[in-house]
Design an enzyme around this catalytic site. Structure first.
Site, mmCIF file in Angstrom:
data_model
loop_
_atom_site.group_PDB
_atom_site.id
_atom_site.type_symbol
_atom_site.label_atom_id
_atom_site.label_comp_id
_atom_site.label_asym_id
_atom_site.label_seq_id
_atom_site.Cartn_x
_atom_site.Cartn_y
_atom_site.Cartn_z
ATOM 1 N N PHE A 121 21.132 23.831 4.148
ATOM 2 C CA PHE A 121 22.210 23.731 5.132
ATOM 3 C C PHE A 121 21.683 24.307 6.434
ATOM 4 O O PHE A 121 21.336 25.491 6.484
ATOM 5 C CB PHE A 121 23.394 24.544 4.588
ATOM 6 N N SER A 124 22.233 27.384 11.871
ATOM 7 C CA SER A 124 21.777 28.425 12.809
ATOM 8 C C SER A 124 20.574 27.981 13.636
ATOM 9 O O SER A 124 19.738 27.204 13.175
ATOM 10 C CB SER A 124 21.372 29.687 12.043
ATOM 11 N N GLU A 125 20.510 28.513 14.837
ATOM 12 C CA GLU A 125 19.343 28.300 15.698
ATOM 13 C C GLU A 125 18.931 29.657 16.262
ATOM 14 O O GLU A 125 19.699 30.626 16.184
ATOM 15 C CB GLU A 125 19.694 27.325 16.833
ATOM 16 N N GLY A 129 23.546 32.136 16.406
ATOM 17 C CA GLY A 129 23.784 32.571 15.029
ATOM 18 C C GLY A 129 25.279 32.642 14.800
ATOM 19 O O GLY A 129 25.915 31.669 14.379
ATOM 20 N N THR A 156 17.500 28.696 4.675
ATOM 21 C CA THR A 156 17.209 28.921 3.258
ATOM 22 C C THR A 156 16.732 27.595 2.667
ATOM 23 O O THR A 156 17.374 26.558 2.880
ATOM 24 C CB THR A 156 18.484 29.397 2.527
ATOM 25 N N ARG A 240 31.371 31.332 1.260
ATOM 26 C CA ARG A 240 31.635 32.781 1.264
ATOM 27 C C ARG A 240 32.065 33.269 -0.113
ATOM 28 O O ARG A 240 31.797 34.417 -0.487
ATOM 29 C CB ARG A 240 32.706 33.100 2.301
ATOM 30 N N GLU A 360 26.043 33.556 5.972
ATOM 31 C CA GLU A 360 27.299 32.778 5.896
ATOM 32 C C GLU A 360 28.396 33.418 6.754
ATOM 33 O O GLU A 360 29.560 33.465 6.358
ATOM 34 C CB GLU A 360 27.759 32.604 4.440
HETATM 35 C C1 FAD Z 1 17.747 35.407 4.749
HETATM 36 C C2 FAD Z 1 18.580 34.558 5.644
HETATM 37 C C3 FAD Z 1 18.997 33.308 5.211
HETATM 38 C C4 FAD Z 1 19.753 32.477 6.048
HETATM 39 N N1 FAD Z 1 20.075 31.206 5.635
HETATM 40 C C5 FAD Z 1 20.676 30.360 6.517
HETATM 41 C C6 FAD Z 1 20.859 28.972 6.172
HETATM 42 O O1 FAD Z 1 20.509 28.536 5.074
HETATM 43 N N2 FAD Z 1 21.421 28.158 7.087
HETATM 44 C C7 FAD Z 1 21.807 28.606 8.327
HETATM 45 O O2 FAD Z 1 22.312 27.802 9.091
HETATM 46 N N3 FAD Z 1 21.647 29.908 8.668
HETATM 47 C C8 FAD Z 1 21.077 30.796 7.802
HETATM 48 N N4 FAD Z 1 20.874 32.114 8.151
HETATM 49 C C9 FAD Z 1 21.324 32.573 9.460
HETATM 50 C C10 FAD Z 1 22.512 33.496 9.369
HETATM 51 O O3 FAD Z 1 23.648 32.739 9.077
HETATM 52 C C11 FAD Z 1 22.590 34.256 10.696
HETATM 53 O O4 FAD Z 1 21.544 35.207 10.690
HETATM 54 C C12 FAD Z 1 23.939 34.908 10.889
HETATM 55 O O5 FAD Z 1 24.938 33.958 11.089
HETATM 56 C C13 FAD Z 1 23.935 35.869 12.096
HETATM 57 O O6 FAD Z 1 23.382 35.267 13.208
HETATM 58 P P1 FAD Z 1 22.211 36.052 14.022
HETATM 59 O O7 FAD Z 1 21.199 36.481 13.037
HETATM 60 O O8 FAD Z 1 21.777 35.167 15.127
HETATM 61 O O9 FAD Z 1 22.918 37.335 14.594
HETATM 62 P P2 FAD Z 1 23.824 37.434 15.910
HETATM 63 O O10 FAD Z 1 24.856 36.361 15.928
HETATM 64 O O11 FAD Z 1 22.936 37.569 17.091
HETATM 65 O O12 FAD Z 1 24.575 38.812 15.644
HETATM 66 C C14 FAD Z 1 23.942 40.083 15.845
HETATM 67 C C15 FAD Z 1 24.990 41.166 15.593
HETATM 68 O O13 FAD Z 1 26.088 41.008 16.509
HETATM 69 C C16 FAD Z 1 27.301 40.893 15.806
HETATM 70 N N5 FAD Z 1 28.216 39.980 16.501
HETATM 71 C C17 FAD Z 1 27.945 38.755 17.004
HETATM 72 N N6 FAD Z 1 29.038 38.224 17.551
HETATM 73 C C18 FAD Z 1 30.050 39.132 17.390
HETATM 74 C C19 FAD Z 1 31.432 39.168 17.736
HETATM 75 N N7 FAD Z 1 32.032 38.150 18.344
HETATM 76 N N8 FAD Z 1 32.140 40.282 17.413
HETATM 77 C C20 FAD Z 1 31.551 41.328 16.777
HETATM 78 N N9 FAD Z 1 30.249 41.329 16.417
HETATM 79 C C21 FAD Z 1 29.505 40.262 16.715
HETATM 80 C C22 FAD Z 1 26.914 40.336 14.434
HETATM 81 O O14 FAD Z 1 27.891 40.624 13.451
HETATM 82 C C23 FAD Z 1 25.585 41.058 14.191
HETATM 83 O O15 FAD Z 1 25.849 42.341 13.680
HETATM 84 C C24 FAD Z 1 20.130 32.951 7.323
HETATM 85 C C25 FAD Z 1 19.740 34.235 7.753
HETATM 86 C C26 FAD Z 1 18.945 35.014 6.940
HETATM 87 C C27 FAD Z 1 18.484 36.350 7.466
#
Ligand code: FAD
Length: 380
Positions: A121, A124-125, A129, A156, A240, A360
């Site tokens: 799936f 994310s970019e 995120g 993933t 979730r 997620e």
């Molecule tokens: C091991 C792993 C597997 C993954 N698998 C997938 C996958 O299969 N497919 C996919 O699409 N993605 C995947 N992801 C991506 C994952 O969904 C994202 O890492 C996640 O959504 C957070 O995005 P980010 O890492 O860019 O953090 P950011 O969005 O930059 O967030 C950084 C921090 O800021 C906080 N934050 C951001 N916005 C707000 C807000 N409005 N209010 C309060 N706090 C906020 C967040 O909670 C976090 O603590 C994976 C990530 C990992 C590490």
């Protein structure tokens, strides 16, 4: 809901035994060597565990999300990497069931449900995120094809999946300009960045997915043009529940391991479990596992009964994953110095628990979902 039926109990026991025999012996080594063993997928698939909630018409077991959560808890109790693997390969099945055409379903679902194929799936970019609607990957329509260009981060099963559901921009900025596409793993123009070196979930590969002018037939779109964000959010609501169930399994194993250790380990002439400071820690751990599971099962039950469940799924995800982080950290504490070393699995549980609070939708994002639902409920 408080007591599994005879059929559910049989499913739980069969899955528990299977996971202990099949995944248990290599769980530590798979983590240590960052090994994704496709033979595990085939074995899980042969048990029907890769398509639990997929209808029998498409090769699944045709069970509900409650049974799905029960199975994922059992897999998560042995290997969080594989519980997430099964949850992630379940996402395309969910999306195809809810939004796919009959042709798309027949093309992909039986292979995914049997574990012959692996799904991914890709939402994310690097720059989007939590703010997923800001994604930049584009899909441009030509007379007879779509052309996708961009890059997806943190995917993933990136590099090993047979099917990627890719969210790409087909219209204006924001959520309404996003559409969902079926991208085969061998599509020309698809390539992969380096595999991420992670703190935990190390038997689950995570990599960048690069789309360099990937050409797809017009019928590769899932659902309506501009409906892709809705497709992704619906999938994540269901997802979730499975991430929360993984956390319950992980937390249960940590609690049981720590309790057994504390009953055997003696200091000052007595078992450490009989020191109130340790016994109370274990009591809190056991309590948190129980209430986390109740909430996971409630979210699954609501979903199975066609009720709104998004906010309860978010509550289950926050509760179970925050609890798993606390419980696994305390499990390391109960084992003292031994807990910090790789001779015991609790340090792996603790590393695996951390990611559950992030994927997620981070737990901050879940709280946004819950607060919005609360605001609606009070009519504001
Ligand atoms: C091991 C792993 C597997 C993954 N698998 C997938 C996958 O299969 N497919 C996919 O699409 N993605 C995947 N992801 C991506 C994952 O969904 C994202 O890492 C996640 O959504 C957070 O995005 P980010 O890492 O860019 O953090 P950011 O969005 O930059 O967030 C950084 C921090 O800021 C906080 N934050 C951001 N916005 C707000 C807000 N409005 N209010 C309060 N706090 C906020 C967040 O909670 C976090 O603590 C994976 C990530 C990992 C590490």
């Amino acid at each position: 809901m408080f007591e599994p039926s005879d059929e559910q109990r049989a499913l739980i026991e069969a899955t528990r035994g299977f996971c202990m025999d099949r995944l248990g012996p290599t769980a530590e080594a798979d983590d240590e060597h960052e090994r994704f063993d496709r033979a595990h997928l085939a074995a899980l698939g042969a048990q029907g565990l890769a398509g639990i909630a997929t209808s029998e018409a498409y090769g699944g077991l045709g069970l509900g999300y409650l049974e799905y959560a029960m199975v994922i808890e059992e897999i998560g109790a042995i290997s969080a990497s594989w519980a997430v693997g099964i949850a992630v390969t379940g996402l395309p099945q969910r999306i195809l069931a809810d939004f796919g055409t009959e042709e798309q379903r027949l093309r992909w679902m039986p292979g995914l449900a049997s574990g012959e194929l692996l799904g991914a799936f890709a939402l994310s970019e690097a720059g989007s995120g939590s703010d997923a609607a800001a994604l930049k990957t584009t899909a441009v329509r030509h007379a007879d094809k779509w052309v996708l260009t961009g890059s997806k981060y943190w995917i993933t099963h990136g590099g090993v999946a047979d099917l990627y559901i890719v969210m790409a921009r087909t219209g204006a900025p924001g959520p309404k300009g996003i559409s969902a596409f079926l991208v085969p793993g061998d599509a020309p123009g698809l390539s992969f960045g380096r595999k991420e070196r992670k703190m935990g979930l190390r038997a689950s590969p995570t990599a960048e997915v690069i789309l360099d002018g990937v050409e797809l037939p017009l019928d590769a779109m899932i659902g309506q043009e501009g409906g892709g964000f809705g497709v992704a959010m619906a999938a994540l609501d269901s997802g979730r529940i499975t991430i929360a169930a993984t956390a319950v399994g992980l937390a249960r194993s940590a609690t049981e391991y720590a309790a057994r250790y504390a009953a055997e380990r003696k200091q000052f002439g007595q078992a450490i479990i009989d020191f109130q400071g340790v016994g109370f820690m274990l009591a809190d751990m056991a309590t948190q596992v129980e209430y986390s599971r109740l909430l996971v099962h409630k979210a699954a039950w609501l979903r199975d009964n066609g009720r709104p469940y998004g906010d309860v799924a978010a509550m289950a995800k926050v509760t179970a994953t925050d609890a798993a982080m606390k419980i696994t950290t305390d499990a390391v504490q109960v084992l003292g110095g031994y807990g910090y070393c790789k001779d015991h699995p609790v340090e792996r549980y603790m590393r695996d628990a951390k990611i559950m609070q992030i994927v997620e939708g981070t737990n901050q994002v879940q709280r946004i979902v819950i607060a919005r639902a609360l605001k609606r409920r009070v009519g504001a």
